[in-house]
Design a protein around this motif. Structure first.
Motif, PDB file in Angstrom:
ATOM      1  N   PRO A  29       0.881  -1.143  -0.022  1.00 56.35           N
ATOM      2  CA  PRO A  29       0.013  -0.122   0.022  1.00 56.35           C
ATOM      3  C   PRO A  29       0.987   1.138   0.122  1.00 56.35           C
ATOM      4  CG  PRO A  29      -0.754  -1.603   1.622  1.00 56.35           C
ATOM      5  CD  PRO A  29       0.611  -2.145   1.120  1.00 56.35           C
ATOM      6  N   ALA A  30       0.647   1.950  -0.777  1.00 61.88           N
ATOM      7  CA  ALA A  30       1.359   3.500  -0.925  1.00 61.88           C
ATOM      8  C   ALA A  30       1.590   4.139   0.220  1.00 61.88           C
ATOM      9  CB  ALA A  30       1.146   4.479  -2.150  1.00 61.88           C
ATOM     10  N   GLY A  31       2.681   4.424   0.529  1.00 65.43           N
ATOM     11  CA  GLY A  31       3.062   5.052   2.034  1.00 65.43           C
ATOM     12  C   GLY A  31       3.014   4.182   3.237  1.00 65.43           C
ATOM     13  N   ASP A  32       2.656   2.832   3.254  1.00 67.05           N
ATOM     14  CA  ASP A  32       2.651   2.149   4.256  1.00 67.05           C
ATOM     15  C   ASP A  32       3.979   1.946   4.766  1.00 67.05           C
ATOM     16  OD1 ASP A  32       0.679   0.685   5.884  1.00 67.05           O
ATOM     17  OD2 ASP A  32       2.001  -0.903   5.467  1.00 67.05           O
ATOM     18  N   ARG A  33       4.225   2.162   5.975  1.00 67.27           N
ATOM     19  CA  ARG A  33       5.590   1.915   6.879  1.00 67.27           C
ATOM     20  C   ARG A  33       6.590   2.050   6.243  1.00 67.27           C
ATOM     21  NH1 ARG A  33       1.278  -2.139   7.858  1.00 67.27           N
ATOM     22  NH2 ARG A  33       0.944  -2.432  10.025  1.00 67.27           N
ATOM     23  N   VAL A  88       9.883  -5.424   0.659  1.00 61.99           N
ATOM     24  CA  VAL A  88       8.730  -4.936   1.587  1.00 61.99           C
ATOM     25  C   VAL A  88       9.240  -3.744   2.394  1.00 61.99           C
ATOM     26  CG1 VAL A  88       9.719  -6.534   3.528  1.00 61.99           C
ATOM     27  CG2 VAL A  88       7.405  -5.826   3.531  1.00 61.99           C
ATOM     28  N   SER A  89       8.332  -2.864   2.965  1.00 63.79           N
ATOM     29  CA  SER A  89       8.829  -1.594   3.733  1.00 63.79           C
ATOM     30  C   SER A  89       9.288  -2.144   4.959  1.00 63.79           C
ATOM     31  CB  SER A  89       7.753  -0.868   3.963  1.00 63.79           C
ATOM     32  OG  SER A  89       6.525  -1.314   4.436  1.00 63.79           O
ATOM     33  N   PHE A  90       8.916  -1.256   5.960  1.00 63.05           N
ATOM     34  CA  PHE A  90       9.121  -1.817   7.187  1.00 63.05           C
ATOM     35  C   PHE A  90       8.224  -2.427   8.006  1.00 63.05           C
ATOM     36  CE2 PHE A  90      11.962   2.173   7.336  1.00 63.05           C
ATOM     37  CZ  PHE A  90      13.342   1.590   7.340  1.00 63.05           C
ATOM     38  N   ALA A  91       7.193  -2.766   7.241  1.00 63.34           N
ATOM     39  CA  ALA A  91       6.409  -3.913   7.841  1.00 63.34           C
ATOM     40  C   ALA A  91       6.853  -5.082   8.378  1.00 63.34           C
ATOM     41  CB  ALA A  91       5.126  -4.500   6.909  1.00 63.34           C
TER      42      ALA A  91
END
Length: 264
Positions: free
Chosen positions: A29-33, A138-141
């Motif tokens: 999701p754009a901007g997520d974590r 993956v981001s910081f999730a």
């Protein structure tokens, strides 16, 4: 089934923002974590050890993350270009620090030396290759781009609790309505109007679910985790919700029809 609600979390372990739709980019999701809190060693910091983080307000204004830190004021989050090596569980990722004034305000609020760190597009953190063989980021999730939960499962859990809890305790990105309780145990993939998600693994839950998302106070009876552990404990841990990865860029909107393909 259909999409009941959608959430993004601009800063890992801070409050989520309810949205009507979101786009899926390379991270999820754009901007997520894309932001995370780290200590002086670059280790990630969450409500598990700092439940007071729940009290920090988060909003988006013209695409920029804005914070309201109790007793400290309001601050935008802006990457400065100053690099820091961060750690999330067993992963390392290069990030950029936020401006010093917001880091100082956070440190004052938490009575500990902490900083905000941003993951730029030049930093690549890979999704668990044992679960997702494709070379995906993956981001910081915690581990996967998306978390999907089932509203009927929350209803079943709440029927076992003296004090019902909101879905916010479980920090999902996508909440699905209209299915049977615990049907997600058999999901292999989910089709939406604008994308397809592949279910990677069940999501194991921790003490963070016991933190009241409004007050930042942990439940003295460790609920709802205590009750959940009585009937949802598996080899993966105490389970609620499913981790997923998107098959391609796309979008998800509230009200979208959701079609589940079950595993064998």
């Amino acid at each position: 089934m259909h999409v009941h609600s959608l959430w993004i979390y601009p800063v890992k372990s801070l409050a989520g923002i309810a949205v009507d739709e979101f786009e899926l980019d390379d991270f999820g999701p754009a901007g997520d974590r894309r932001w995370m809190i780290v200590d002086d060693e670059g280790m990630f910091v969450t409500q598990r050890a700092n439940p007071e983080l729940a009290r920090i307000g988060v909003s988006l204004e013209q695409g920029r993350v804005q914070l309201s830190i109790p007793g400290q004021g309001q601050f935008p989050l802006t990457p400065t270009g100053d690099r820091v090596e961060t750690r999330v569980w067993g992963d390392r990722a290069t990030a950029e620090l936020a401006q010093s004034e917001v880091n100082e305000a956070l440190s004052q609020f938490c009575a500990s030396s902490l900083r905000f760190a941003f993951m730029p597009t030049t930093s690549f953190r890979r999704v668990d290759p044992e679960r997702v063989p494709q070379h995906r980021r993956v981001s910081f999730a915690d581990g996967f781009p998306l978390l999907v939960t089932n509203l009927a499962s929350l209803d079943d859990l709440n029927s076992r609790l003296e004090q019902p809890v909101e879905m916010r305790r479980f920090r999902p990105n996508v909440v699905v309505e209209g299915g049977e309780a615990w049907a997600e145990d058999h999901w292999g993939a989910l089709e939406f109007a604008g994308c397809r998600l592949t279910v990677a693994k069940p999501c194991s839950r921790c003490v963070l679910t016991t933190v009241d998302p409004d007050t930042g106070i942990k439940d003295p009876g460790t609920q709802p985790l205590r009750t959940l552990s009585g009937f949802r404990r598996t080899d993966e841990g105490v389970i609620f919700g499913m981790n997923a990865i998107h098959d391609s860029p796309g979008s998800i909107r509230i009200g979208d029809t959701v079609t589940a393909s079950n595993t064998e």
